[in-house]
Design a protein around this motif. Structure first.
Motif, PDB file in Angstrom:
ATOM      1  N   MET A   1       0.852  -1.194   0.000  1.00  0.00           N
ATOM      2  CA  MET A   1       0.000   0.000   0.000  1.00  0.00           C
ATOM      3  C   MET A   1       0.883   1.237   0.000  1.00  0.00           C
ATOM      4  N   GLU A   3       2.101   5.012   0.504  1.00  0.00           N
ATOM      5  CA  GLU A   3       1.782   5.966   1.560  1.00  0.00           C
ATOM      6  C   GLU A   3       2.585   7.235   1.380  1.00  0.00           C
ATOM      7  N   HIS A   5       3.770  10.847   3.318  1.00  0.00           N
ATOM      8  CA  HIS A   5       3.917  11.498   4.616  1.00  0.00           C
ATOM      9  C   HIS A   5       4.533  12.883   4.429  1.00  0.00           C
ATOM     10  N   THR A  12       1.241   9.731  -4.685  1.00  0.00           N
ATOM     11  CA  THR A  12       1.498   8.319  -4.852  1.00  0.00           C
ATOM     12  C   THR A  12       0.358   7.736  -5.654  1.00  0.00           C
ATOM     13  N   ARG A 302      -6.721   6.147   4.956  1.00  0.00           N
ATOM     14  CA  ARG A 302      -6.304   4.909   4.312  1.00  0.00           C
ATOM     15  C   ARG A 302      -7.449   4.369   3.470  1.00  0.00           C
ATOM     16  N   SER A 332      -1.347   9.624   4.113  1.00  0.00           N
ATOM     17  CA  SER A 332      -2.376   9.162   3.194  1.00  0.00           C
ATOM     18  C   SER A 332      -1.859   7.906   2.511  1.00  0.00           C
ATOM     19  N   ALA A 333      -2.703   6.877   2.447  1.00  0.00           N
ATOM     20  CA  ALA A 333      -2.284   5.623   1.828  1.00  0.00           C
ATOM     21  C   ALA A 333      -3.444   5.029   1.045  1.00  0.00           C
ATOM     22  N   THR A 334      -3.151   4.587  -0.177  1.00  0.00           N
ATOM     23  CA  THR A 334      -4.164   3.966  -1.024  1.00  0.00           C
ATOM     24  C   THR A 334      -3.536   2.782  -1.727  1.00  0.00           C
TER      25      THR A 334
END
Length: 393
Positions: A1, A3, A5, A12, A302, A332-334
């Motif tokens: 995943m 991310e 920062h 991303t 997320r 944030s993570a996708t």
């Protein structure tokens, strides 16, 4: 995943189906807050605050063509001691948690006829939630609701949205000094519904505010939580959970305005998406004003993408005007499923389909368990299971 920062301007990407991006755009809205709809130009989709929203699916809420012609059934159940009032537009208690910040919120404020004010007196500690059930019965509706807690009061509020409507509403939370308010607002609309809502909180000195948003239903849902502080020592926790299905647009735009010294905020939103043209948008704005020394804040989003064709736009913004803070950060993570988790489960004899379900349940479990209302927690877990069943049908 993937991310991101604390990397202004960075981005991303997970394949071609999901995007997590950060923006250097100022967290303040382009137009000053106002109760007058005429103070906001009709949006065209190029504005920063509207660039992710499909305006044609707002059904006229943004340009004044949506005329109130529908109905919504509202039922309130409140423990003894709680005061529920229906008031006129000129009641002085309206608008204290902040003015509308976009044209749709201003349209909602200009169009409602009666407002509901729910008051929990000072030092009252409720052992049962205040429940507001809103069921759309078709057509366009506007609304305004205020929840006020007196000093040192404690309460939980559950707002449940079902049925079909095209609705714009404003909700205010006024949390007195030393009071503690938990709000759980569930968007379980029919798939044809449209709902936009600005939800503003004014958090008093040494007060605590927990705002939990759960979004499953609707064709288009756009929720705008905003927090400001009325005294030092205030704490705000904003939690969100959304499951966005084929063709749905779920948008959550948050602003925490640290305008007072020595306050805290924590934001955690998680979403899962599946199906062609499923679109989730998360905008997390945190502003630390020059006078807000001693601020401690963090925000995280997320997203778990379950199928091709789904898209996420995740934009955390952090604007800091003083260096005298305790801490500030965002993430944030996708991405898709964690291959290591799937391998671990499948290596122990769990079929891939069941393993995927376990991963999704675990992804949401942490947030569901924080809701603190057992019947709502059970309902949400069942809803997640229903969505997962549909994904493998």
């Amino acid at each position: 995943m993937a991310e991101a920062h604390n990397n202004p301007g960075g981005s991303t990407t997970a394949g071609s189906i999901a995007v997590a991006a950060e923006s250097t755009v100022a967290t303040r809205m382009s137009a000053p807050p106002s109760f007058d709809v005429a103070d906001f130009p009709v949006p065209h989709g190029r504005e920063e605050e509207w660039r992710f929203t499909p305006l044609d699916r707002l059904r006229g809420l943004h340009d004044g063509t949506a005329v109130a012609d529908g109905s919504i059934k509202a039922e309130i159940s409140a423990p003894d001691g709680v005061r529920v009032e229906t008031v006129a537009r000129d009641d002085a208690r309206l608008g204290r948690a902040g003015a509308p910040v976009d044209r749709v919120a201003a349209q909602a404020y200009s169009a409602f006829e009666k407002a509901t004010i729910v008051t929990v007196p000072k030092e009252t500690v409720l052992t049962e939630p205040v429940r507001l059930a809103l069921h759309g019965e078709g057509g366009v509706t506007y609304g305004h609701t205020v929840f006020e807690l007196g000093a040192f009061a404690e309460a939980t509020v559950v707002i449940d949205h079902t049925g079909d409507t095209v609705r714009a509403a404003n909700v205010e939370y006024v949390v007195g000094d030393g009071a503690k308010l938990t709000v759980v607002t569930v968007m379980d609309w029919d798939r044809t519904a449209v709902h936009t809502s600005q939800q503003g909180a004014l958090v008093g000195r040494d007060a605590g505010f927990r705002h939990i948003v759960v979004t499953f239903g609707g064709d288009l849902v756009r929720i705008h939580p905003r927090v400001t502080y009325a005294g030092t020592g205030g704490e705000a926790e904003l939690i969100g959970l959304y499951f966005t299905d084929k063709g749905q647009h779920h948008e959550h735009r948050l602003l925490v305005d640290h305008n007072t010294p020595h306050c805290k905020s924590n934001v955690v939103y998680k979403g899962a998406l599946q199906g062609e043209s499923a679109h989730a948008v998360w905008i997390g704005d945190v502003l630390i004003e020059a006078k807000a020394e001693g601020t401690d804040t963090y925000e995280m989003n997320r997203n778990l993408v379950l199928t091709d064709g789904a898209r996420v736009d995740s934009v955390p913004n952090l604007e800091i005007e003083t260096g005298e803070i305790v801490g500030a950060g965002h993430a944030s993570a996708t991405g898709r499923f964690d291959d290591e988790q799937l391998f671990y489960l499948m290596a122990r004899g769990i079929p891939e389909t069941d393993a995927r379900r376990l991963v999704v349940r675990g992804f949401f479990a942490e947030l569901v368990q924080q809701i603190g209302v057992p019947d709502i927690e059970e309902r949400l877990l069942a809803k997640i299971e229903e969505e997962l069943e549909a994904s493998v049908a």
